[in-house]
Design an enzyme around this catalytic site. Sequence first.
Site, PDB file in Angstrom:
ATOM      1  N   ARG A 171      26.470  72.614  36.801  1.00 53.24           N
ATOM      2  CA  ARG A 171      26.173  71.888  38.038  1.00 53.24           C
ATOM      3  C   ARG A 171      24.911  71.067  37.969  1.00 53.24           C
ATOM      4  O   ARG A 171      24.532  70.449  38.949  1.00 53.24           O
ATOM      5  CB  ARG A 171      25.979  72.867  39.182  1.00 53.24           C
ATOM      6  CG  ARG A 171      27.280  73.388  39.600  1.00 53.24           C
ATOM      7  CD  ARG A 171      27.211  73.818  41.004  1.00 53.24           C
ATOM      8  NE  ARG A 171      28.353  74.644  41.177  1.00 53.24           N
ATOM      9  CZ  ARG A 171      29.049  74.714  42.273  1.00 53.24           C
ATOM     10  NH1 ARG A 171      28.697  74.039  43.300  1.00 53.24           N
ATOM     11  NH2 ARG A 171      30.082  75.480  42.331  1.00 53.24           N
ATOM     12  N   ARG A 223      40.136  75.240  54.765  1.00 54.72           N
ATOM     13  CA  ARG A 223      40.440  76.091  53.597  1.00 54.72           C
ATOM     14  C   ARG A 223      40.614  77.547  54.017  1.00 54.72           C
ATOM     15  O   ARG A 223      39.849  78.083  54.826  1.00 54.72           O
ATOM     16  CB  ARG A 223      39.316  75.999  52.575  1.00 54.72           C
ATOM     17  CG  ARG A 223      39.458  77.052  51.476  1.00 54.72           C
ATOM     18  CD  ARG A 223      38.658  76.765  50.255  1.00 54.72           C
ATOM     19  NE  ARG A 223      37.244  76.620  50.492  1.00 54.72           N
ATOM     20  CZ  ARG A 223      36.394  76.172  49.586  1.00 54.72           C
ATOM     21  NH1 ARG A 223      36.817  75.822  48.393  1.00 54.72           N
ATOM     22  NH2 ARG A 223      35.118  76.065  49.860  1.00 54.72           N
ATOM     23  N   ARG A 252      25.726  71.312  50.814  1.00 54.67           N
ATOM     24  CA  ARG A 252      26.274  71.431  49.453  1.00 54.67           C
ATOM     25  C   ARG A 252      26.623  70.063  48.883  1.00 54.67           C
ATOM     26  O   ARG A 252      26.433  69.801  47.700  1.00 54.67           O
ATOM     27  CB  ARG A 252      27.524  72.326  49.469  1.00 54.67           C
ATOM     28  CG  ARG A 252      27.188  73.809  49.490  1.00 54.67           C
ATOM     29  CD  ARG A 252      28.250  74.626  50.195  1.00 54.67           C
ATOM     30  NE  ARG A 252      29.539  74.596  49.557  1.00 54.67           N
ATOM     31  CZ  ARG A 252      30.695  74.818  50.191  1.00 54.67           C
ATOM     32  NH1 ARG A 252      30.713  75.087  51.485  1.00 54.67           N
ATOM     33  NH2 ARG A 252      31.830  74.793  49.548  1.00 54.67           N
ATOM     34  N   ARG A 293      35.748  81.017  54.135  1.00 57.18           N
ATOM     35  CA  ARG A 293      34.530  81.374  53.416  1.00 57.18           C
ATOM     36  C   ARG A 293      33.296  81.209  54.289  1.00 57.18           C
ATOM     37  O   ARG A 293      33.235  80.334  55.123  1.00 57.18           O
ATOM     38  CB  ARG A 293      34.397  80.475  52.170  1.00 57.18           C
ATOM     39  CG  ARG A 293      35.069  81.071  50.967  1.00 57.18           C
ATOM     40  CD  ARG A 293      35.141  80.143  49.795  1.00 57.18           C
ATOM     41  NE  ARG A 293      33.939  79.387  49.489  1.00 57.18           N
ATOM     42  CZ  ARG A 293      33.840  78.578  48.429  1.00 57.18           C
ATOM     43  NH1 ARG A 293      34.856  78.466  47.595  1.00 57.18           N
ATOM     44  NH2 ARG A 293      32.737  77.902  48.208  1.00 57.18           N
ATOM     45  N   LYS A 322      38.709  71.515  42.793  1.00 60.39           N
ATOM     46  CA  LYS A 322      38.491  72.101  41.457  1.00 60.39           C
ATOM     47  C   LYS A 322      39.193  73.450  41.339  1.00 60.39           C
ATOM     48  O   LYS A 322      39.903  73.713  40.375  1.00 60.39           O
ATOM     49  CB  LYS A 322      36.987  72.276  41.171  1.00 60.39           C
ATOM     50  CG  LYS A 322      36.187  70.998  41.252  1.00 60.39           C
ATOM     51  CD  LYS A 322      34.716  71.235  40.985  1.00 60.39           C
ATOM     52  CE  LYS A 322      34.018  72.150  41.984  1.00 60.39           C
ATOM     53  NZ  LYS A 322      33.947  71.618  43.358  1.00 60.39           N
TER      54      LYS A 322
END
Length: 211
Positions: free
Chosen positions: A85, A124, A166, A155, A13
């Site tokens: 969400r 990432r 998540r 992160r 996203k």
Amino acid sequence: MRIVLLGPQGAGKGTQAQRISRQTGAKHISTGDLVRAEIKSGSELGQTIKGYNDRGDLVPDEIIVEMMKPYLDEAHSWILDGFPRNESQAEALDAMLKQIDAELDAAVALEAPDDLLVERLSGRRTSESTGNIYHAEYDPPPEDPEEDPGPFVQREDDKEEAIRHRLRIYHDQTEPLKDYYADRGILATVDATQGISEVTEDVLASVEKKS
Ligand code: AP5
């Protein structure tokens, strides 16, 4: 252009919103970026929401809605990344759109299987100076510091346990929004297992079809 990007963590996203924003001029509004900026500022609110973020839990709806409200009013053309969400946030978005007499063009769901997502999130890297998103293997950070000086960091919530947590929340609370937008005839789905550029092309084509 007013679009919502739906999709599980790691579907791309943020990557797609950054690319589409550069190509079209639409503002990229990421609730995840707003949350991380608030935490980094060291404010009282930042301290309150840090625990939710680090565990991979959703920040309470009323806090998120208040945080993003001003950004919707500010720009006519935007891409929402990470909001809504759950159904309560989707209803809050509807109410905010009504107030500014605006409508969504499309909700685009990026789709990819969980195992691929864990691999993407583990690799990432995000630039601390520009906010640009990279992947150690699939989309490595540039070596030229003029292009992006970095540093390129991992992160806090990209640890396997938090990622799996998540994803469970996504399937439970966010995925049902596909039906919410399908019922209004504005849902498009895109195969997010493709290369980054192919996904961008498909997202733009699907938005064109819906608008
Ligand atoms: P947020 O920042 O929104 O995180 P997220 O939902 O977990 O989504 P991600 O950023 O992990 O995934 P992405 O789909 O954007 O993937 P990306 O493009 O980076 O939220 C963080 C936290 O904030 C939440 O957990 C919550 O606490 C809070 N929060 C935020 N919004 C909230 C809300 N509305 N309500 C309540 N709480 C909220 O890509 C991932 C990696 O894959 C990158 O390395 C990228 O380079 C790579 N990649 C992307 N596409 C491809 C491709 N096609 N091929 C190969 N690699 C690719």
